[in-house]
Write a protein that holds these residues in place. Structure first.
Motif, mmCIF file in Angstrom:
data_model
loop_
_atom_site.group_PDB
_atom_site.id
_atom_site.type_symbol
_atom_site.label_atom_id
_atom_site.label_comp_id
_atom_site.label_asym_id
_atom_site.label_seq_id
_atom_site.Cartn_x
_atom_site.Cartn_y
_atom_site.Cartn_z
ATOM 1 N N PRO A 17 -4.340 5.729 -20.833
ATOM 2 C CA PRO A 17 -4.518 4.533 -21.674
ATOM 3 C C PRO A 17 -5.604 3.627 -21.089
ATOM 4 O O PRO A 17 -5.854 3.633 -19.877
ATOM 5 C CB PRO A 17 -3.144 3.850 -21.618
ATOM 6 N N PRO A 18 -6.245 2.837 -21.917
ATOM 7 C CA PRO A 18 -7.363 2.009 -21.434
ATOM 8 C C PRO A 18 -6.941 0.898 -20.478
ATOM 9 O O PRO A 18 -7.776 0.390 -19.727
ATOM 10 C CB PRO A 18 -7.941 1.418 -22.728
ATOM 11 N N ASN A 19 -5.660 0.489 -20.488
ATOM 12 C CA ASN A 19 -5.227 -0.609 -19.617
ATOM 13 C C ASN A 19 -4.611 -0.127 -18.310
ATOM 14 O O ASN A 19 -4.003 -0.910 -17.576
ATOM 15 C CB ASN A 19 -4.234 -1.511 -20.349
ATOM 16 N N ALA A 20 -4.767 1.174 -18.011
ATOM 17 C CA ALA A 20 -4.284 1.703 -16.730
ATOM 18 C C ALA A 20 -5.249 1.300 -15.620
ATOM 19 O O ALA A 20 -6.467 1.399 -15.776
ATOM 20 C CB ALA A 20 -4.135 3.209 -16.797
ATOM 21 N N LEU A 21 -4.715 0.861 -14.493
ATOM 22 C CA LEU A 21 -5.548 0.426 -13.373
ATOM 23 C C LEU A 21 -6.063 1.628 -12.597
ATOM 24 O O LEU A 21 -5.368 2.642 -12.460
ATOM 25 C CB LEU A 21 -4.747 -0.498 -12.461
ATOM 26 N N SER A 22 -7.280 1.491 -12.071
ATOM 27 C CA SER A 22 -7.958 2.647 -11.474
ATOM 28 C C SER A 22 -8.069 2.602 -9.960
ATOM 29 O O SER A 22 -8.406 3.626 -9.353
ATOM 30 C CB SER A 22 -9.365 2.774 -12.073
ATOM 31 N N GLU A 23 -7.804 1.470 -9.327
ATOM 32 C CA GLU A 23 -7.940 1.362 -7.874
ATOM 33 C C GLU A 23 -6.732 0.660 -7.283
ATOM 34 O O GLU A 23 -6.229 -0.317 -7.866
ATOM 35 C CB GLU A 23 -9.218 0.602 -7.506
ATOM 36 N N VAL A 24 -6.295 1.124 -6.125
ATOM 37 C CA VAL A 24 -5.119 0.532 -5.491
ATOM 38 C C VAL A 24 -5.389 -0.907 -5.072
ATOM 39 O O VAL A 24 -4.460 -1.720 -4.983
ATOM 40 C CB VAL A 24 -4.662 1.369 -4.275
ATOM 41 N N GLN A 25 -6.648 -1.240 -4.818
ATOM 42 C CA GLN A 25 -6.967 -2.602 -4.417
ATOM 43 C C GLN A 25 -6.721 -3.593 -5.552
ATOM 44 O O GLN A 25 -6.585 -4.787 -5.316
ATOM 45 C CB GLN A 25 -8.431 -2.692 -3.959
ATOM 46 N N GLN A 26 -6.667 -3.086 -6.783
ATOM 47 C CA GLN A 26 -6.344 -3.939 -7.917
ATOM 48 C C GLN A 26 -4.845 -4.214 -8.009
ATOM 49 O O GLN A 26 -4.427 -5.067 -8.781
ATOM 50 C CB GLN A 26 -6.797 -3.271 -9.227
ATOM 51 N N VAL A 27 -4.069 -3.504 -7.213
ATOM 52 C CA VAL A 27 -2.612 -3.545 -7.323
ATOM 53 C C VAL A 27 -1.948 -4.168 -6.107
ATOM 54 O O VAL A 27 -0.991 -4.941 -6.224
ATOM 55 C CB VAL A 27 -2.069 -2.112 -7.549
ATOM 56 N N GLU B 26 0.821 -1.209 0.000
ATOM 57 C CA GLU B 26 0.000 0.000 0.000
ATOM 58 C C GLU B 26 0.854 1.258 0.000
ATOM 59 O O GLU B 26 0.447 2.301 -0.541
ATOM 60 C CB GLU B 26 -0.917 -0.021 1.218
ATOM 61 N N GLU B 27 2.040 1.189 0.592
ATOM 62 C CA GLU B 27 2.910 2.351 0.679
ATOM 63 C C GLU B 27 3.557 2.708 -0.664
ATOM 64 O O GLU B 27 4.135 3.792 -0.808
ATOM 65 C CB GLU B 27 4.021 2.109 1.715
ATOM 66 N N MET B 28 3.472 1.817 -1.653
ATOM 67 C CA MET B 28 4.157 2.043 -2.928
ATOM 68 C C MET B 28 3.292 2.737 -3.967
ATOM 69 O O MET B 28 3.811 3.204 -4.990
ATOM 70 C CB MET B 28 4.624 0.695 -3.509
ATOM 71 N N VAL B 29 1.966 2.838 -3.752
ATOM 72 C CA VAL B 29 1.066 3.355 -4.787
ATOM 73 C C VAL B 29 0.076 4.342 -4.191
ATOM 74 O O VAL B 29 -0.136 4.393 -2.977
ATOM 75 C CB VAL B 29 0.302 2.199 -5.472
ATOM 76 N N PHE B 30 -0.526 5.152 -5.061
ATOM 77 C CA PHE B 30 -1.579 6.080 -4.639
ATOM 78 C C PHE B 30 -2.517 6.330 -5.809
ATOM 79 O O PHE B 30 -2.178 6.087 -6.976
ATOM 80 C CB PHE B 30 -0.979 7.397 -4.135
ATOM 81 N N GLU B 31 -3.721 6.813 -5.495
ATOM 82 C CA GLU B 31 -4.717 7.126 -6.507
ATOM 83 C C GLU B 31 -4.728 8.628 -6.787
ATOM 84 O O GLU B 31 -4.502 9.436 -5.894
ATOM 85 C CB GLU B 31 -6.111 6.673 -6.048
ATOM 86 N N LYS B 32 -5.010 8.968 -8.049
ATOM 87 C CA LYS B 32 -5.046 10.367 -8.446
ATOM 88 C C LYS B 32 -6.062 10.551 -9.560
ATOM 89 O O LYS B 32 -6.179 9.705 -10.448
ATOM 90 C CB LYS B 32 -3.655 10.819 -8.920
ATOM 91 N N VAL B 33 -6.793 11.666 -9.514
ATOM 92 C CA VAL B 33 -7.789 11.971 -10.530
ATOM 93 C C VAL B 33 -7.148 12.858 -11.603
ATOM 94 O O VAL B 33 -6.589 13.918 -11.292
ATOM 95 C CB VAL B 33 -9.008 12.676 -9.916
ATOM 96 N N VAL B 34 -7.241 12.421 -12.842
ATOM 97 C CA VAL B 34 -6.625 13.137 -13.967
ATOM 98 C C VAL B 34 -7.603 13.156 -15.140
ATOM 99 O O VAL B 34 -8.567 12.377 -15.162
ATOM 100 C CB VAL B 34 -5.303 12.459 -14.401
#
Length: 314
Positions: free
Chosen positions: A70-80, A56-64
């Motif tokens: 790109p269509p294959n970009a993941l949208s939620e940290v829970q997916q990662v 969890e410390e390696m990623v964050f969510e951001k609105v852009v």
């Protein structure tokens, strides 16, 4: 006053032009809004090296703006979180995290090791269509292990261990047999165990060839000896998919007899006897203790002294 035909045509043309302009305006506005519509995506908070489990410390969510994503970009940290970056591909700081560039633990090439818990060892066991119960035994299920050999031209069989966990199931090309790409849906049910089966028609090589078993160090030693002396057969039962079986594992009399047979006929027993015989025939240099049964060794100096004494005596 009646409008002339020309006037009517002009009015209709004007109304049509207004309709077209209005439709174009709303279409263009919707298209622009869709392109700049903000979306939530996952970014890397720090550099993530290849073959690293993401926390969890390696990623964050951001609105852009959606236009730049790109269509294959993941949208939620829970997916990662909990997944792994693949070998040869890391994620740079402030970069997007893409689907297909990270994998679940079970899909990693070295899943057999990653799936091990503390104190567990990976024991490889070759299987075929028969010993894999028709390609039905899945990873993270439990099997009993039976030992089979021939003694005095008679078969000797017995149970070795109960509830040994299967870490991974690989095919002849070391690919995961039960990976998502090898699944097909069967009609009429939604249960995972019955609706999703390894498809040998879509992938002819998706047949179990190698089990990796998660065992203790003691089990590893005995299983290694057993595999050299005979065959080990995994057997599933009604509790193979049950992670919470009550009761402790107990070594019954028949299992103990099989264990004793393997240990008694193992080479390390004979090696221990050989080491004991060597210790009895050895001497300790520091204590100058020599075995009484050994013959005296004549050195070069002692031979010269004996010749001198012989000359003097003569």
């Amino acid at each position: 006053m009646k409008l002339s035909t020309l006037a009517k045509k002009r009015i209709l043309a004007g109304v049509g032009a207004v309709v077209v302009v209005t439709a174009f305006y709303f279409y263009n506005d919707a298209a622009v809004e869709q392109k700049i519509s903000p979306v939530k995506v996952v970014f890397a908070k720090t550099d993530i090296p290849p073959h690293t489990q993401i926390t969890e410390e390696m990623v964050f969510e951001k609105v852009v703006p959606g236009q730049a994503i790109p269509p294959n970009a993941l949208s939620e940290v829970q997916q990662v979180i909990g997944k792994w970056t693949v070998d040869g591909y890391g994620v740079a700081k402030n970069s997007l995290v893409y689907n297909g560039k990270i994998l679940d633990t079970g899909d990693m090439p070295d899943a057999a090791i990653l799936n091990l818990e503390d104190g567990e060892y990976a024991f490889p066991l070759l299987v075929d269509l028969e010993t894999s119960s028709g390609n039905a035994i899945r990873p993270n299920s439990y099997v009993d292990l039976y030992f089979v050999t021939i003694q005095d031209k008679k078969p000797l069989t017995g149970k070795l261990y109960e509830r040994i966990r299967i870490s991974t199931v690989k095919d002849s090309k070391t690919q995961n047999v039960f990976g998502a790409e090898n699944y097909t849906e069967s009609a009429g049910t939604s249960q995972l165990q019955s609706s999703q089966v390894a498809s040998s028609s879509n992938n002819p090589s998706a047949l179990a060839k190698l089990y990796t078993l998660a065992v203790t160090e003691e089990q590893l030693d005995l299983l290694t000896k057993a595999k050299v002396m005979g065959n080990i057969i995994p057997v599933a039962n009604s509790d193979s998919y049950n992670d919470s079986v009550e009761g402790e594992y107990k070594l019954d009399k028949s299992m103990q007899e099989i264990h004793d047979y393997i240990e008694t006929n193992s080479y390390d027993q004979k090696l221990t006897e050989l080491e004991n015989s060597v210790e009895q025939a050895s001497f300790k240099v520091g204590d100058q203790s020599v075995d009484t049964n050994s013959e005296p060794v004549e050195t070069e100096d002692s031979a010269v002294n004996n010749e001198d004494e012989t000359v003097k005596g003569g």
